[in-house]
Design a protein around this motif. Structure first.
Motif, mmCIF file in Angstrom:
data_model
loop_
_atom_site.group_PDB
_atom_site.id
_atom_site.type_symbol
_atom_site.label_atom_id
_atom_site.label_comp_id
_atom_site.label_asym_id
_atom_site.label_seq_id
_atom_site.Cartn_x
_atom_site.Cartn_y
_atom_site.Cartn_z
ATOM 1 N N CYS A 332 0.847 -1.198 0.000
ATOM 2 C CA CYS A 332 0.000 0.000 0.000
ATOM 3 C C CYS A 332 0.876 1.239 0.000
ATOM 4 O O CYS A 332 2.028 1.194 0.429
ATOM 5 N N SER A 333 0.303 2.327 -0.471
ATOM 6 C CA SER A 333 1.073 3.570 -0.565
ATOM 7 C C SER A 333 0.254 4.722 -0.003
ATOM 8 O O SER A 333 -0.899 4.537 0.412
ATOM 9 N N TRP A 334 0.843 5.904 -0.039
ATOM 10 C CA TRP A 334 0.141 7.105 0.408
ATOM 11 C C TRP A 334 -1.122 7.328 -0.425
ATOM 12 O O TRP A 334 -2.051 7.982 0.025
ATOM 13 N N ASP A 335 -1.148 6.757 -1.640
ATOM 14 C CA ASP A 335 -2.225 7.025 -2.591
ATOM 15 C C ASP A 335 -3.213 5.859 -2.719
ATOM 16 O O ASP A 335 -4.068 5.875 -3.597
ATOM 17 N N THR A 336 -3.084 4.849 -1.883
ATOM 18 C CA THR A 336 -4.002 3.703 -1.967
ATOM 19 C C THR A 336 -5.422 4.139 -1.585
ATOM 20 O O THR A 336 -5.611 4.868 -0.610
ATOM 21 N N LYS A 337 -6.386 3.699 -2.379
ATOM 22 C CA LYS A 337 -7.792 4.047 -2.125
ATOM 23 C C LYS A 337 -8.501 2.875 -1.444
ATOM 24 O O LYS A 337 -8.240 1.718 -1.751
ATOM 25 N N ILE A 338 -9.410 3.205 -0.547
ATOM 26 C CA ILE A 338 -10.174 2.178 0.161
ATOM 27 C C ILE A 338 -10.928 1.294 -0.845
ATOM 28 O O ILE A 338 -11.024 0.078 -0.679
ATOM 29 N N ASP A 339 -11.430 1.920 -1.904
ATOM 30 C CA ASP A 339 -12.148 1.154 -2.938
ATOM 31 C C ASP A 339 -11.251 0.128 -3.612
ATOM 32 O O ASP A 339 -11.703 -0.948 -3.999
ATOM 33 N N ASP A 340 -9.971 0.480 -3.754
ATOM 34 C CA ASP A 340 -9.029 -0.471 -4.376
ATOM 35 C C ASP A 340 -8.890 -1.710 -3.504
ATOM 36 O O ASP A 340 -8.778 -2.830 -4.012
ATOM 37 N N ILE A 341 -8.880 -1.498 -2.199
ATOM 38 C CA ILE A 341 -8.732 -2.625 -1.277
ATOM 39 C C ILE A 341 -9.952 -3.536 -1.403
ATOM 40 O O ILE A 341 -9.827 -4.758 -1.506
ATOM 41 N N ALA A 342 -11.114 -2.925 -1.442
ATOM 42 C CA ALA A 342 -12.351 -3.712 -1.575
ATOM 43 C C ALA A 342 -12.326 -4.522 -2.869
ATOM 44 O O ALA A 342 -12.705 -5.699 -2.891
ATOM 45 N N GLU A 343 -11.850 -3.902 -3.940
ATOM 46 C CA GLU A 343 -11.808 -4.580 -5.238
ATOM 47 C C GLU A 343 -10.821 -5.753 -5.201
ATOM 48 O O GLU A 343 -11.105 -6.848 -5.709
ATOM 49 N N LEU A 344 -9.676 -5.516 -4.569
ATOM 50 C CA LEU A 344 -8.678 -6.588 -4.470
ATOM 51 C C LEU A 344 -9.216 -7.750 -3.640
ATOM 52 O O LEU A 344 -9.082 -8.916 -4.039
ATOM 53 N N VAL A 345 -9.829 -7.436 -2.512
ATOM 54 C CA VAL A 345 -10.353 -8.498 -1.641
ATOM 55 C C VAL A 345 -11.424 -9.298 -2.383
ATOM 56 O O VAL A 345 -11.448 -10.534 -2.313
ATOM 57 N N ARG A 346 -12.265 -8.596 -3.116
ATOM 58 C CA ARG A 346 -13.306 -9.291 -3.901
ATOM 59 C C ARG A 346 -12.649 -10.269 -4.883
ATOM 60 O O ARG A 346 -13.046 -11.428 -5.001
ATOM 61 N N ASP A 347 -11.595 -9.810 -5.559
ATOM 62 C CA ASP A 347 -10.955 -10.674 -6.561
ATOM 63 C C ASP A 347 -10.164 -11.811 -5.910
ATOM 64 O O ASP A 347 -10.060 -12.886 -6.498
ATOM 65 N N ILE A 348 -9.599 -11.577 -4.739
ATOM 66 C CA ILE A 348 -8.917 -12.668 -4.037
ATOM 67 C C ILE A 348 -9.941 -13.749 -3.706
ATOM 68 O O ILE A 348 -9.687 -14.947 -3.872
#
Ligand SMILES: *Cc1c(COP(=O)(O)O)cnc(C)c1O
Length: 354
Positions: A332-348
């Motif tokens: 994760c970085s300073w620019d990571t979005k909460i929505d990106d995390i949700a999308e990644l978890v969904r795909d995992i």
């Protein structure tokens, strides 16, 4: 964030590949803009650079020598070279960036100082192993141990506690070793521990710190901070010879002013850490995936079946598996979005379901 793909219409998703995939944050960008209004003296002989050094000294609450170079490889290897003669040795963790990811720069810039590797759980050096490596021989045929390098936060996303850093410093002192800290993610460690920067650096016996900027929202650049000022002797010449003396130095240094004055250096890191912890907690709810190391900074290492990793790649996610113990690293970085995390978890979840 997406990029053009040659991969049959699959959108490649680089969001968690590395923290250096992120761009430049506003605070750093605005400082560069401010430094771009007119002329300034070159090669660091300018007011921006003087002020940046002053801000770094204030942050660490000590009079230290501060230099700015383009990247972490240069910062680490030039710092280590200044601690050693060529017949000395540098002790570091077997997964340390200086060993595995710098193309032998430490040996090169030190004219051959040997790097001695030690194991240790969770990316941290085992003090017993360090002790063994530096004391098993004291004869003239063995490269004399002179420096101990630790990475904070580590390559595996863990953090040395204050007590652990004090133990590192005490051991080094007992054996007359200089201590170098690879702080490419130093800000993440400070944010994670919620301590004053001095507590895990000079107060714990660190002689020189590579203070990372790039991965924390700067365009480019790392600071080399010598708490032991004597060791900085002629370091400016080392930088110049290595091609690391920026002529328009103000664009490397002005961002440090904006980042330190605004506090963004720490809030950026805290955001990245929080994102990693959120990702970890979401993934822990899933079966078939194991979090490999405690998430203390901004990376999450996951162990999944090879087929699941393949499936995740098939869904467009780009991530590295060569760092650490073969697990998949999500950064994760300073620019990571909460929505990106949700999308990644969904795909995992989809990848694990096969
Ligand atoms: C990224 C990184 C560096 C610096 O790498 P450069 O590509 O040379 O800037 C140094 N140490 C660690 C642990 C890193 O992750």
């Amino acid at each position: 964030m997406t990029t053009a793909s040659g991969n049959e219409g699959v959108q490649l998703k680089y969001n968690f590949a590395s923290d250096n995939y992120a761009g430049i944050c506003n605070e750093a960008w605005r400082s560069m803009e401010a430094a771009n209004r007119g002329l300034a003296s070159s090669y660091g002989d300018d007011l921006w650079t003087a002020k940046a050094c002053e801000r770094v000294r204030e942050l660490f609450e000590i009079d230290c020598e501060v230099f700015f170079v383009f990247n972490g490889t240069a910062a680490n290897s030039l710092a280590l070279a200044s601690l050693c003669q060529s017949y000395h040795s540098i002790v570091c963790h077997e997964m340390a960036h200086v060993e595995t990811d710098e193309c032998g720069a430490s040996e090169f810039f030190s004219n051959g100082t040997k790097v001695l590797l030690v194991p240790g759980a969770n990316g941290k050096v085992s003090l017993d192993a360090v002790e063994h490596t530096i004391s098993r021989r004291s004869d003239i045929h063995y490269p004399k141990p002179k420096a101990l390098s630790v990475t904070q936060a580590t390559e595996l996303g863990t953090v040395y506690s204050v007590a652990e850093m004090q133990a590192v410093g005490e051991l080094a002192k007992r054996h007359s070793l200089h201590v170098h800290m690879d702080g490419a993610r130093f800000a993440n460690a400070v944010a994670s521990l919620n301590v004053e920067p001095k507590e895990i650096t000079w107060q714990a016996g660190v002689d020189v710190l590579t203070f990372g900027g790039t991965k924390n929202g700067f365009a480019v650049g790392e600071a080399v901070v010598f708490f032991n000022k004597e060791l900085a002797f002629e370091f400016d010449y080392r930088c110049k010879q290595a091609g690391q003396l920026a002529s328009k130095m103000r664009f490397l240094t002005a961002p440090w002013i904006g980042m330190l004055e605004s506090g963004a250096w720490l809030t950026n890191a805290a955001h990245a850490n929080n994102c990693a912890r959120l990702l970890e907690s979401e993934v822990k709810k899933l079966a078939g995936v194991r979090v490999m190391f405690e998430t203390q900074a901004n990376s999450v290492f996951l162990e999944m079946a090879p087929a699941a990793l393949e499936a995740l790649r098939g869904l467009g996610w780009h991530f590295y598996t060569f760092i650490g113990s073969g697990g998949a690293r999500f950064m994760c970085s300073w620019d990571t979005k909460i929505d990106d995390i949700a999308e990644l978890v969904r795909d995992i979840r989809i990848a694990l379901a096969g």
